[in-house]
Design a protein around this motif. Structure first.
Motif, PDB file in Angstrom:
ATOM      1  N   ALA A 309       0.577  -0.685   0.107  1.00  0.00           N
ATOM      2  CA  ALA A 309       0.092   0.139  -0.209  1.00  0.00           C
ATOM      3  C   ALA A 309       0.708   1.298   0.545  1.00  0.00           C
ATOM      4  O   ALA A 309       0.165   2.221  -0.294  1.00  0.00           O
ATOM      5  CB  ALA A 309      -0.771  -0.146   1.341  1.00  0.00           C
ATOM      6  N   ALA A 312      -0.258   4.538   2.623  1.00  0.00           N
ATOM      7  CA  ALA A 312      -1.774   4.802   2.901  1.00  0.00           C
ATOM      8  C   ALA A 312      -1.344   4.713   4.106  1.00  0.00           C
ATOM      9  O   ALA A 312      -0.479   4.620   4.789  1.00  0.00           O
ATOM     10  CB  ALA A 312      -2.100   3.850   2.256  1.00  0.00           C
ATOM     11  N   ASN A 331      -5.428  -0.031   7.344  1.00  0.00           N
ATOM     12  CA  ASN A 331      -5.102   0.951   5.700  1.00  0.00           C
ATOM     13  C   ASN A 331      -5.595   1.426   5.074  1.00  0.00           C
ATOM     14  O   ASN A 331      -6.711   0.257   4.669  1.00  0.00           O
ATOM     15  CB  ASN A 331      -3.321   0.589   5.985  1.00  0.00           C
ATOM     16  N   GLY A 372      -8.741  -0.813   0.853  1.00  0.00           N
ATOM     17  CA  GLY A 372      -7.692  -0.830   1.935  1.00  0.00           C
ATOM     18  C   GLY A 372      -7.721  -2.507   2.129  1.00  0.00           C
ATOM     19  O   GLY A 372      -8.381  -3.444   1.606  1.00  0.00           O
TER      20      GLY A 372
END
Length: 384
Positions: A309, A312, A331, A372
């Motif tokens: 990610a 993030a 996240n 996420g």
């Protein structure tokens, strides 16, 4: 080939084969000679009785696997021909020793006893009937009782050997299972020590390269963080190797506190990850196993954020309840693909699930509603 298979089945060892053959030949010779020279009146001529005694004695080679048939044959053949003196005693012993049913052994022995009283041999005809009864009981009951004792002893030894072999197999399986579990545990520890630490170090190194020219102060701080993380990785690696060399209890396990979790979160924050840590409940020492699992949960989840990610936004919530510790790491959707190119082994979440399950907790991991990813776990605390 079939004859060889029957031969091996009849006598599992050379010793048993030699014993049966020697016993059969010896008794055939003894009975034949004794009945040849005895001065008694038989139903048949002495040479014929002697030859029948040889046949009955040689039939002893079947005493282990056909004791019932051999006994019936001896009762009928011996009564008709008068053959067999000592052979009959051995046949009664073999009947009791190798017949599974005691009722069958005593029944055939009783039939032989009654037949002996009804049709006495030439050596017993001149004796009083009471003497025949007493001697008949002695020559029938003694070999049967001895055979029953030896048969029970042999069955006991066989059961003990089978039990020992079964216990040895179970110990072997338990040892194999323990080795498999130990390999899994070592692989999980090595993954936590090497993969997680070095992944974050790679992210820090990428950040260091980006800011080395425009922000030397922050670059120096990042380099210090990389050094600290490298030393921590080496220390944990030394601990794992020490356990491999000296055993599980050789090195004491360090107690993991919330300060270590905050330090871990700070390292990710220093690498450019926007992470927020929230702790709910009264802070208190946790059991070593629970504390290490909480630390590994946060560590693996942050490592996955770095890998997949990028930068993030990440939220970590710890719920310190009286009966359990609840952990959630979530996240947001990644804003850009990470450029560090870290590989993914796919074993991190599996190891986390094993850790949590081993403590009797629950574990969940999956995509969030906003694109996420979230990891949730509940670790029960032992009753105080």
């Amino acid at each position: 080939m079939q004859l060889r298979g029957w031969w091996s089945a009849a006598w599992p060892t050379r010793r048993s084969r030699a014993l049966d053959v020697t016993l059969a030949v010896s008794l055939a010779a003894v009975d034949s000679v004794a009945l040849w020279f005895t001065d008694q009146e038989f139903y048949l001529p002495p040479p014929v009785v002697s030859a029948c005694s040889v046949l009955l004695g040689l039939a002893l080679i079947f005493r282990r696997h056909h004791p019932v048939r051999l006994t019936v044959f001896a009762i009928v053949f011996g009564t008709v021909t008068g053959a067999g003196m000592f052979t009959g005693v051995v046949i009664l012993y073999s009947l009791a020793a190798y017949t599974p049913s005691r009722r069958t052994a005593w029944g055939l022995a009783g039939i032989g006893y009654v037949v002996t009283l009804a049709f006495p041999g030439p050596t017993a005809r001149d004796q009083p009937f009471l003497a025949q009864v007493v001697f008949g009981v002695a020559f029938t009951a003694v070999p049967v009782l001895l055979g029953l004792y030896m048969g029970a002893r042999k069955q006991l030894l066989a059961s003990l050997q089978e039990r020992a072999a079964r216990l040895e197999r179970e110990q072997h399986l338990l040892a194999e299972r323990a080795r498999g579990e130990e390999r899994t545990r070592i692989a999980r520890e090595m993954h936590d020590v090497v993969a997680n630490r070095i992944s974050v170090m790679v992210v820090h190194a990428g950040a260091l390269r980006a800011i080395a020219v425009r922000d030397p102060g922050r670059a120096a701080e990042t380099a210090g963080v990389i050094g600290d993380m490298g030393r921590q990785a080496l220390e944990e690696l030394r601990h794992v190797i020490g356990v491999l060399r000296q055993g599980e209890e050789a090195l004491p396990q360090e107690e993991v506190t919330l300060a270590h979790v905050r330090e871990l979160v700070g390292q990710s924050g220093a690498a450019g990850l926007r992470v927020d840590l929230a702790i709910h409940g009264e802070e208190r020492p946790m059991p070593i196993a629970v504390g290490r699992t909480v630390y590994r949960l946060v560590q693996e989840a942050l490592t996955n954020v770095h890998k997949h990610a990028g930068a993030a936004d990440t939220r970590i919530e710890l719920g310190l309840l009286p009966e359990a510790v609840e952990v959630e790491i979530a996240n947001g959707a990644p804003t850009a693909a990470p450029d560090h190119g870290l590989p993914s082994g796919g074993n991190g979440l599996v190891g986390l699930r094993e850790r949590v399950t081993a403590l009797g907790g629950s574990f969940e991991a999956g995509p969030g509603v906003d694109g996420g990813y979230a990891v949730r776990a509940r670790l029960p605390l032992p009753a105080s």
